[in-house]
Design a protein around this motif. Structure first.
Motif, short mmCIF file in Angstrom:
data_model
loop_
_atom_site.label_atom_id
_atom_site.label_comp_id
_atom_site.label_asym_id
_atom_site.label_seq_id
_atom_site.Cartn_x
_atom_site.Cartn_y
_atom_site.Cartn_z
N GLY A 1 61.87 38.13 79.28
CA GLY A 1 63.33 37.92 79.30
C GLY A 1 63.67 36.48 79.63
O GLY A 1 64.55 35.88 79.01
N SER B 1 65.47 33.47 77.34
CA SER B 1 66.77 32.98 77.83
C SER B 1 66.76 31.50 78.17
O SER B 1 67.81 30.93 78.45
CB SER B 1 67.17 33.77 79.09
OG SER B 1 67.11 35.15 78.84
N ASP C 1 66.05 44.29 75.21
CA ASP C 1 67.37 43.79 75.63
C ASP C 1 67.53 43.87 77.15
O ASP C 1 68.17 43.02 77.76
CB ASP C 1 68.48 44.62 74.97
CG ASP C 1 68.68 44.21 73.52
OD1 ASP C 1 68.08 43.19 73.11
OD2 ASP C 1 69.41 44.92 72.81
N ASP C 2 66.92 44.90 77.78
CA ASP C 2 66.98 45.01 79.25
C ASP C 2 66.34 43.78 79.90
O ASP C 2 66.80 43.29 80.93
CB ASP C 2 66.23 46.25 79.74
CG ASP C 2 66.88 47.55 79.33
OD1 ASP C 2 68.08 47.54 78.99
OD2 ASP C 2 66.18 48.59 79.33
N THR D 1 66.10 40.73 78.69
CA THR D 1 66.95 39.54 78.54
C THR D 1 68.15 39.64 79.47
O THR D 1 68.52 38.66 80.13
CB THR D 1 67.42 39.42 77.07
OG1 THR D 1 66.30 39.67 76.23
CG2 THR D 1 67.98 38.05 76.78
N ARG D 2 68.74 40.84 79.55
CA ARG D 2 69.92 40.99 80.40
C ARG D 2 69.57 40.70 81.86
O ARG D 2 70.26 39.94 82.54
CB ARG D 2 70.47 42.43 80.25
CG ARG D 2 71.70 42.73 81.06
CD ARG D 2 71.94 44.22 81.22
NE ARG D 2 70.77 45.06 81.15
CZ ARG D 2 69.87 45.20 82.13
NH1 ARG D 2 70.02 44.53 83.26
NH2 ARG D 2 68.83 46.00 81.99
N GLN E 1 68.89 37.05 82.41
CA GLN E 1 70.10 36.22 82.43
C GLN E 1 70.85 36.37 83.75
O GLN E 1 71.40 35.40 84.27
CB GLN E 1 70.98 36.54 81.22
CG GLN E 1 70.34 35.93 79.97
CD GLN E 1 71.01 36.29 78.67
OE1 GLN E 1 71.96 37.10 78.65
NE2 GLN E 1 70.52 35.74 77.57
N GLU E 2 70.82 37.58 84.31
CA GLU E 2 71.43 37.76 85.64
C GLU E 2 70.68 36.93 86.69
O GLU E 2 71.29 36.30 87.56
CB GLU E 2 71.46 39.25 86.01
CG GLU E 2 72.53 39.99 85.23
CD GLU E 2 72.56 41.49 85.51
OE1 GLU E 2 73.67 42.04 85.50
OE2 GLU E 2 71.50 42.10 85.72
#
Ligand code: FO1
Length: 317
Positions: A20, A24, A294-295, A297-298, A301-302
């Motif tokens: 992730g 990012s 996607d989890d 990356t999310r 990003q957090e």
């Protein structure tokens, strides 16, 4: 300006967050420093499971079923070996085997593991930097109720069943960080502890005194490998219990309290926020379980938003 991040990772769980982060951050802004104390020699080959898991994951080649090894794998070699009566407890797929053969060939010629890793990762399409924690030999020895076991025998052959009494990271006192490791930590705006096993994935990296010292000088954000009292993968929760410590995100935070400025926990553990805060770190509640790409990356990003805030606060102080 994008941050520069040094991430510490072990196997499958850590590799997911590293992936992730890799997606990012611009190329060159992420260095993943990987545990090599799980490495071992098997069938005459030098095997580096965590390095390979991180490499395959960042290359998009990891097996979605196991998290380790390659996707679309075939097993002709292992089946043929079994027919010949050879040891098949450690599953080496046909494509994966090529990596171990090539690494072993180049190590025998005197090339350092870090250089081989960088070259092979590049050939597989990875555009961020993956570094072994060291080019020297460090081996996790697990002290169990059944006696001392080399890590892969404990983990794979014995399915991490024997109760654990302690660990030794043989060779860590003399091991030097691989070229680029200290430089990456020093150049980083922030260090991320990926959700890897604290005892046998991150502790071996931090058992190199120079790495521990460099990391201590940086703001560190950790992501809990324990959610709802269970390990996201593997024996981390079982290990906490066997040491008489309740397996929880709080215990994981306490394990790294000397390093962490921020700890990310799952929604399921939100009730632990106040106790974790009392350890002297900020707590952030997120969806910490990564099922889909996607989890990853999310969550990454957090973590990067938290890292920016942390860096800004440190600069303002
Ligand atoms: N883990 C297993 O549980 N069983 C295996 O047969 C196995 C084979 C394997 C082959 C190559 C590789 O890179 C990793 C492999 N792993 C296997 C994973 C690995 O041994 C552990 O997950 C890590 O060492 C713990 O981080």
């Amino acid at each position: 300006m994008a941050l520069k991040v040094a991430a510490l990772a072990g196997g499958v769980g850590g590799a997911k967050l590293a992936d992730g982060l890799s997606r990012s951050l611009p190329t060159g802004h992420l260095t993943v420093i990987v545990n090599t104390a799980d490495d071992f020699e098997h069938l005459g080959l030098s095997i580096s499971p965590d390095l390979d898991t991180v490499t395959y994951t960042l290359a998009g080649l990891a097996s979605p079923e196991t998290g380790w090894g390659r996707r679309d794998e075939t097993w002709n070699f292992l089946q043929a070996l079994e027919q010949l009566g050879g040891p098949v407890w450690f599953c080496l797929g046909d494509r994966d085997l090529a990596l171990h053969v090539e690494r072993t060939r180049r190590l025998a010629l005197g090339e350092p593991l870090s250089q081989i890793t960088a070259d092979l990762a590049g050939r597989l399409g990875v555009d961020q930097v993956i570094l072994p924690m060291t080019d020297d030999r460090v081996r996790t020895i697990v002290d169990t109720e059944a006696g001392e076991l080399p890590f892969q025998e404990y983990f794979v052959l014995h399915h991490f069943e024997p109760a654990v009494c302690g660990f030794r990271f043989e060779g860590s006192e003399r091991a030097r960080p691989a070229p680029g490791v200290l430089e990456a930590v020093q150049a980083a705006d922030c260090v991320v502890f990926c959700p890897s096993n604290p005892w046998v994935s991150l502790d071996p990296i931090l058992s190199l005194p120079a790495i521990a010292e460099a990391v201590r000088a940086k703001p560190v954000i950790g992501v809990s490998p324990i959610v709802g009292g269970r390990a996201l993968r593997g024996p981390a929760a079982k290990m906490f219990s066997e040491f008489g410590i309740e397996p929880s995100a709080l215990s994981a935070a306490a394990h790294f309290r000397d390093y962490l400025k921020v700890f990310v926990i799952d929604h399921e553990d939100a009730n632990l926020s106040s106790d974790i805060g009392k350890l002297g770190m900020e707590v952030f509640v997120a969806e910490a379980v990564m099922i889909t790409p996607d989890d990853r990356t999310r969550l990454a990003q957090e973590v990067l938003v938290l890292a920016s805030e942390l860096v800004a606060a440190e600069r303002a102080a």
